[in-house]
Write a protein that holds these residues in place. Structure first.
Motif, PDB file in Angstrom:
ATOM      1  N   MET B  92       0.847  -1.200   0.000  1.00  0.00           N
ATOM      2  CA  MET B  92       0.000   0.000   0.000  1.00  0.00           C
ATOM      3  C   MET B  92       0.883   1.251   0.000  1.00  0.00           C
ATOM      4  O   MET B  92       0.624   2.207  -0.733  1.00  0.00           O
ATOM      5  N   ALA B  93       1.943   1.218   0.821  1.00  0.00           N
ATOM      6  CA  ALA B  93       2.870   2.356   0.868  1.00  0.00           C
ATOM      7  C   ALA B  93       3.465   2.599  -0.514  1.00  0.00           C
ATOM      8  O   ALA B  93       3.554   3.740  -0.976  1.00  0.00           O
ATOM      9  N   ALA B  94       3.858   1.514  -1.173  1.00  0.00           N
ATOM     10  CA  ALA B  94       4.501   1.639  -2.490  1.00  0.00           C
ATOM     11  C   ALA B  94       3.546   2.240  -3.518  1.00  0.00           C
ATOM     12  O   ALA B  94       3.910   3.179  -4.232  1.00  0.00           O
ATOM     13  N   VAL B  95       2.327   1.720  -3.579  1.00  0.00           N
ATOM     14  CA  VAL B  95       1.374   2.204  -4.592  1.00  0.00           C
ATOM     15  C   VAL B  95       1.021   3.674  -4.332  1.00  0.00           C
ATOM     16  O   VAL B  95       1.023   4.501  -5.257  1.00  0.00           O
ATOM     17  N   ILE B  96       0.755   4.012  -3.073  1.00  0.00           N
ATOM     18  CA  ILE B  96       0.355   5.394  -2.765  1.00  0.00           C
ATOM     19  C   ILE B  96       1.523   6.357  -3.004  1.00  0.00           C
ATOM     20  O   ILE B  96       1.350   7.456  -3.525  1.00  0.00           O
ATOM     21  N   MET B  97       2.729   5.909  -2.673  1.00  0.00           N
ATOM     22  CA  MET B  97       3.900   6.781  -2.894  1.00  0.00           C
ATOM     23  C   MET B  97       4.105   7.036  -4.389  1.00  0.00           C
ATOM     24  O   MET B  97       4.300   8.178  -4.814  1.00  0.00           O
ATOM     25  N   VAL B  98       4.061   5.972  -5.191  1.00  0.00           N
ATOM     26  CA  VAL B  98       4.273   6.140  -6.637  1.00  0.00           C
ATOM     27  C   VAL B  98       3.139   6.980  -7.233  1.00  0.00           C
ATOM     28  O   VAL B  98       3.365   7.801  -8.128  1.00  0.00           O
ATOM     29  N   ALA B  99       1.922   6.800  -6.707  1.00  0.00           N
ATOM     30  CA  ALA B  99       0.794   7.630  -7.158  1.00  0.00           C
ATOM     31  C   ALA B  99       1.052   9.093  -6.830  1.00  0.00           C
ATOM     32  O   ALA B  99       0.713   9.986  -7.618  1.00  0.00           O
ATOM     33  N   GLY B 100       1.671   9.349  -5.685  1.00  0.00           N
ATOM     34  CA  GLY B 100       2.014  10.722  -5.309  1.00  0.00           C
ATOM     35  C   GLY B 100       3.041  11.315  -6.264  1.00  0.00           C
ATOM     36  O   GLY B 100       2.928  12.466  -6.686  1.00  0.00           O
ATOM     37  N   PHE B 101       4.031  10.501  -6.619  1.00  0.00           N
ATOM     38  CA  PHE B 101       5.065  10.997  -7.536  1.00  0.00           C
ATOM     39  C   PHE B 101       4.535  11.161  -8.957  1.00  0.00           C
ATOM     40  O   PHE B 101       5.182  11.810  -9.784  1.00  0.00           O
ATOM     41  N   ALA B 102       3.363  10.594  -9.230  1.00  0.00           N
ATOM     42  CA  ALA B 102       2.733  10.783 -10.545  1.00  0.00           C
ATOM     43  C   ALA B 102       2.194  12.205 -10.679  1.00  0.00           C
ATOM     44  O   ALA B 102       1.692  12.578 -11.731  1.00  0.00           O
ATOM     45  N   PHE B 103       2.298  13.012  -9.631  1.00  0.00           N
ATOM     46  CA  PHE B 103       1.963  14.435  -9.737  1.00  0.00           C
ATOM     47  C   PHE B 103       3.192  15.258 -10.117  1.00  0.00           C
ATOM     48  O   PHE B 103       3.087  16.434 -10.404  1.00  0.00           O
ATOM     49  N   PHE B 104       4.378  14.628 -10.075  1.00  0.00           N
ATOM     50  CA  PHE B 104       5.581  15.413 -10.443  1.00  0.00           C
ATOM     51  C   PHE B 104       6.755  14.531 -10.885  1.00  0.00           C
ATOM     52  O   PHE B 104       7.809  14.551 -10.320  1.00  0.00           O
ATOM     53  N   GLY B 105       6.569  13.781 -11.939  1.00  0.00           N
ATOM     54  CA  GLY B 105       7.746  13.098 -12.508  1.00  0.00           C
ATOM     55  C   GLY B 105       7.531  11.683 -12.990  1.00  0.00           C
ATOM     56  O   GLY B 105       8.257  11.194 -13.857  1.00  0.00           O
ATOM     57  N   THR B 106       6.553  10.985 -12.418  1.00  0.00           N
ATOM     58  CA  THR B 106       6.308   9.603 -12.823  1.00  0.00           C
ATOM     59  C   THR B 106       5.114   9.571 -13.765  1.00  0.00           C
ATOM     60  O   THR B 106       4.080  10.160 -13.463  1.00  0.00           O
ATOM     61  N   ASN B 107       5.269   8.897 -14.884  1.00  0.00           N
ATOM     62  CA  ASN B 107       4.125   8.712 -15.784  1.00  0.00           C
ATOM     63  C   ASN B 107       4.176   7.328 -16.409  1.00  0.00           C
ATOM     64  O   ASN B 107       5.184   6.613 -16.239  1.00  0.00           O
ATOM     65  N   VAL B 108       3.126   6.964 -17.104  1.00  0.00           N
ATOM     66  CA  VAL B 108       3.039   5.594 -17.629  1.00  0.00           C
ATOM     67  C   VAL B 108       4.213   5.297 -18.553  1.00  0.00           C
ATOM     68  O   VAL B 108       4.813   4.226 -18.501  1.00  0.00           O
ATOM     69  N   PHE B 109       4.591   6.276 -19.378  1.00  0.00           N
ATOM     70  CA  PHE B 109       5.682   6.040 -20.328  1.00  0.00           C
ATOM     71  C   PHE B 109       6.992   5.719 -19.604  1.00  0.00           C
ATOM     72  O   PHE B 109       7.696   4.785 -19.978  1.00  0.00           O
ATOM     73  N   ASN B 110       7.320   6.506 -18.578  1.00  0.00           N
ATOM     74  CA  ASN B 110       8.654   6.318 -17.993  1.00  0.00           C
ATOM     75  C   ASN B 110       8.730   5.239 -16.898  1.00  0.00           C
ATOM     76  O   ASN B 110       9.833   4.855 -16.499  1.00  0.00           O
ATOM     77  N   VAL B 111       7.580   4.734 -16.449  1.00  0.00           N
ATOM     78  CA  VAL B 111       7.682   3.656 -15.435  1.00  0.00           C
ATOM     79  C   VAL B 111       7.703   2.264 -16.076  1.00  0.00           C
ATOM     80  O   VAL B 111       8.299   1.335 -15.516  1.00  0.00           O
ATOM     81  N   LEU B 112       7.069   2.121 -17.234  1.00  0.00           N
ATOM     82  CA  LEU B 112       6.932   0.764 -17.813  1.00  0.00           C
ATOM     83  C   LEU B 112       8.274   0.081 -18.090  1.00  0.00           C
ATOM     84  O   LEU B 112       8.441  -1.092 -17.746  1.00  0.00           O
ATOM     85  N   PRO B 113       9.267   0.775 -18.721  1.00  0.00           N
ATOM     86  CA  PRO B 113      10.540   0.069 -18.952  1.00  0.00           C
ATOM     87  C   PRO B 113      11.224  -0.341 -17.651  1.00  0.00           C
ATOM     88  O   PRO B 113      11.856  -1.404 -17.589  1.00  0.00           O
ATOM     89  N   ILE B 114      11.088   0.487 -16.609  1.00  0.00           N
ATOM     90  CA  ILE B 114      11.746   0.169 -15.328  1.00  0.00           C
ATOM     91  C   ILE B 114      11.086  -1.063 -14.691  1.00  0.00           C
ATOM     92  O   ILE B 114      11.781  -1.986 -14.225  1.00  0.00           O
ATOM     93  N   ILE B 115       9.765  -1.091 -14.730  1.00  0.00           N
ATOM     94  CA  ILE B 115       9.048  -2.257 -14.193  1.00  0.00           C
ATOM     95  C   ILE B 115       9.396  -3.505 -15.026  1.00  0.00           C
ATOM     96  O   ILE B 115       9.616  -4.594 -14.494  1.00  0.00           O
ATOM     97  N   GLY B 116       9.511  -3.299 -16.348  1.00  0.00           N
ATOM     98  CA  GLY B 116       9.906  -4.413 -17.239  1.00  0.00           C
ATOM     99  C   GLY B 116      11.285  -4.946 -16.879  1.00  0.00           C
ATOM    100  O   GLY B 116      11.535  -6.152 -16.891  1.00  0.00           O
ATOM    101  N   GLY B 117      12.198  -4.038 -16.525  1.00  0.00           N
ATOM    102  CA  GLY B 117      13.553  -4.449 -16.141  1.00  0.00           C
ATOM    103  C   GLY B 117      13.542  -5.273 -14.860  1.00  0.00           C
ATOM    104  O   GLY B 117      14.265  -6.271 -14.741  1.00  0.00           O
ATOM    105  N   ALA B 118      12.704  -4.866 -13.914  1.00  0.00           N
ATOM    106  CA  ALA B 118      12.602  -5.629 -12.656  1.00  0.00           C
ATOM    107  C   ALA B 118      12.015  -7.012 -12.930  1.00  0.00           C
ATOM    108  O   ALA B 118      12.430  -8.013 -12.318  1.00  0.00           O
ATOM    109  N   TRP B 119      11.063  -7.060 -13.853  1.00  0.00           N
ATOM    110  CA  TRP B 119      10.468  -8.358 -14.225  1.00  0.00           C
ATOM    111  C   TRP B 119      11.547  -9.266 -14.840  1.00  0.00           C
ATOM    112  O   TRP B 119      11.635 -10.460 -14.527  1.00  0.00           O
TER     113      TRP B 119
END
Lengths: 114, 425
Positions: B92-119
């Protein structure tokens, strides 16, 4: 056991050893058994431990299991705070403890997932 | 008397909280912008280089920023669902934090490759993706690096786009590998461990780019307004958390004292340790404390500040509570009030106070004054580490808190050990 499991196991042993030393153990016996990806650890030693500390220890080692984060957080087991045993408790599947005549016996079981 | 609700009911409540927040963001966005404006704003957000601090409310408008955050929440929920992970406090902390950063720097385009790398990392190590999901979430702190490579360098798009995706995947692959070992540096006394990892990866990446003549610098694209509607939206979310938490706990605070007694040191998953009821209550309460702080210092309510408030509330499921965060915030306030070069009410100072609460475990373990000292030191350091990674690491405060914890905790431990040795003698 796979490499990751070996690494976590050694961190677990270090945390338990630290706990005994912090409680002034002069002699600690340890037994480690591994079968496939399962682990059983037995520790025994004479320690200076209040009954309340023993209850806290039991509570710490009875934390609900959080295997999803075991590799990540097992790294914290090698620092010297007593809170580490809460982390240990979150990593193991089951624990049994006894404290008689100053002798603390701890049995831990853990199965490592892939 | 608190009623014993089954785990399925509690899981559903937590899922409802996350999905309900996303839905609330989607629905309320139309009060500020039309669907066409939101779509255009979302495109602008996803095509923006987004170095720290880029306020998406300025880039795309408030409606588009809310949609961006809602989409990130849905992505997070989908990942948790697919890995069949149990929705606990850490997630819950992770999702809410990343949602917070989606107001200033995180967006769908720039998170997908990083999540793909972790996968890919999980596949490479033959582990379940669920075991690296936290690193995948928090690794998105380096989202701006992906966006800068794609849209801010002088290369043509057919080079910059594959390059950015490749680097994003590499970052995502490296983050889980580094996140565990890096914990040893600060012994778990900063809650934003991956902010520290991202800072190191950011310095390395930016150093390479600078060596090849690219200019990578932080920016300050910020709204200075404080729209009351945005505050109201946050109050609504935190009220829901507080009321549901109290309801589940039988309209009492039974057990909350025990939660307040936890130092907060990693890994303090309050949901697992103290239950969902008290965790939700704590999240709501911490959210309110963060809002009150912003109003007390007369700060703005822009994307960065909203992100900071959400991160405080999110991590109230994983280590933060009033007893261990307020001393740290006071330390920041002390530094910003006494410094002739800092202004306690500007965005930078406000978000420093909010994110400094990552050092809560220091106050929790070593007491009030240690927390004040940690907050004070962090305020001075956070300003200086930003330039080292040029704003590609959104968790700049997390990076700074890693150094503060690593430097402060051994000293505090030495003092405590000596005191204990004296008592034993």
């Amino acid at each position: 056991m796979h490499k990751r499991a070996e690494h976590i196991t050694s961190n677990m042993i270090r945390a338990l050893t630290q706990f005994y030393l912090e409680h002034h153990a002069k002699e600690v016996k340890m037994q480690l058994q591994t079968v496939d990806n399962s682990l059983k650890v037995w520790f025994q030693g004479q320690v200076n431990l209040e009954e309340s500390e023993f209850e806290k220890l039991k509570e710490s080692l009875a934390q609900p299991n959080t295997t999803d984060i075991e590799y990540y957080y097992s790294e914290l087991l090698d620092s010297s705070d007593s809170a580490d045993l809460m982390i240990l408790g979150a990593l193991i599947d089951r624990s049994e403890l006894a404290f008689d005549d100053g002798i603390l016996t701890i049995d831990l079981w853990k199965h490592f997932n892939k | 008397m608190p009623r014993d609700y089954g785990p399925h009911v509690l899981q559903r409540i937590k899922w409802s909280l996350l999905l309900g927040t996303a839905l609330l963001f989607f629905v309320t966005s139309f009060f500020w912008q039309s669907p066409g404006e939101i779509l255009a704003g979302l495109i602008r957000i996803n095509l923006d280089p987004s170095p720290l601090i880029t306020d998406y409310i300025v880039i795309g408008g408030l409606g588009a920023a809310l949609w961006n955050s809602g989409l990130i929440i849905l992505l997070g929920c989908w990942m948790i669902h697919m890995t069949r992970a149990r929705l606990v406090g850490t997630l819950m902390a992770a999702v809410i934090m990343v949602a917070g950063f989606a107001f200033f720097g995180t967006n769908v385009f720039n998170v997908l490759p990083i999540i793909g790398g972790a996968w890919l990392y999980a596949r490479f190590r033959k582990q379940r993706f669920g075991s690296v999901i936290l690193a995948a979430f928090f690794g998105t702190a380096l989202g701006p690096l992906v966006s800068i490579l794609a849209f801010d360098l002088t290369y043509p798009l057919y080079i910059s786009l594959p390059l950015s995706l490749m680097v994003g995947v590499l970052i995502g692959f490296a983050t889980p590998a580094l996140s565990g070992p890096f914990l040893r540096f600060h012994s778990g006394y900063t809650l934003y461990n991956i902010g520290f990892v991202a800072g190191v990866l950011g310095i390395i990446s930016v150093s390479i780019l600078r060596a090849y003549g690219h200019k990578i610098d932080s920016v300050s694209i910020l709204s200075v307004n404080r729209p009351w509607q945005l505050t109201l939206l946050l109050i609504g979310i935190f009220s829901f958390m507080t009321i549901v938490g109290l309801f589940l706990n039988g309209w009492s605070l039974k057990g909350y004292g025990k939660l307040l007694g936890n130092s907060g040191r990693l890994v303090a998953d309050f949901d697992i340790l103290y239950g969902t009821a008290l965790t939700l209550f704590n999240m709501g309460l911490m959210g309110f404390i963060a809002i009150v702080y912003v109003y007390l210092v007369d700060g703005p309510m822009n994307g960065a500040v909203v992100g900071g408030i959400l991160s405080v509330a999110g991590f109230a499921a994983m280590g933060k509570h009033p007893r261990n965060t307020i001393p740290v915030m006071l330390g920041v306030l002390l530094a910003t009030y006494t410094s002739p070069v800092m202004n306690h009410s500007n965005t930078s100072a406000v978000i420093t106070a909010l994110f400094a609460t990552a050092l809560a475990p220091i106050a929790g373990e070593y007491g009030f004054f240690a927390g004040v000292l940690a907050g004070f030191l962090h305020t001075t350091l956070a300003r200086n580490v930003l330039g080292t990674h040029g704003g590609v690491n959104l968790y700049n405060n997390g990076f700074s808190t890693g150094f503060v914890a690593a430097a402060l905790v051994p000293l505090l431990r030495t003092v405590r050990d000596r005191k204990e040795d004296r008592e034993d003698a």
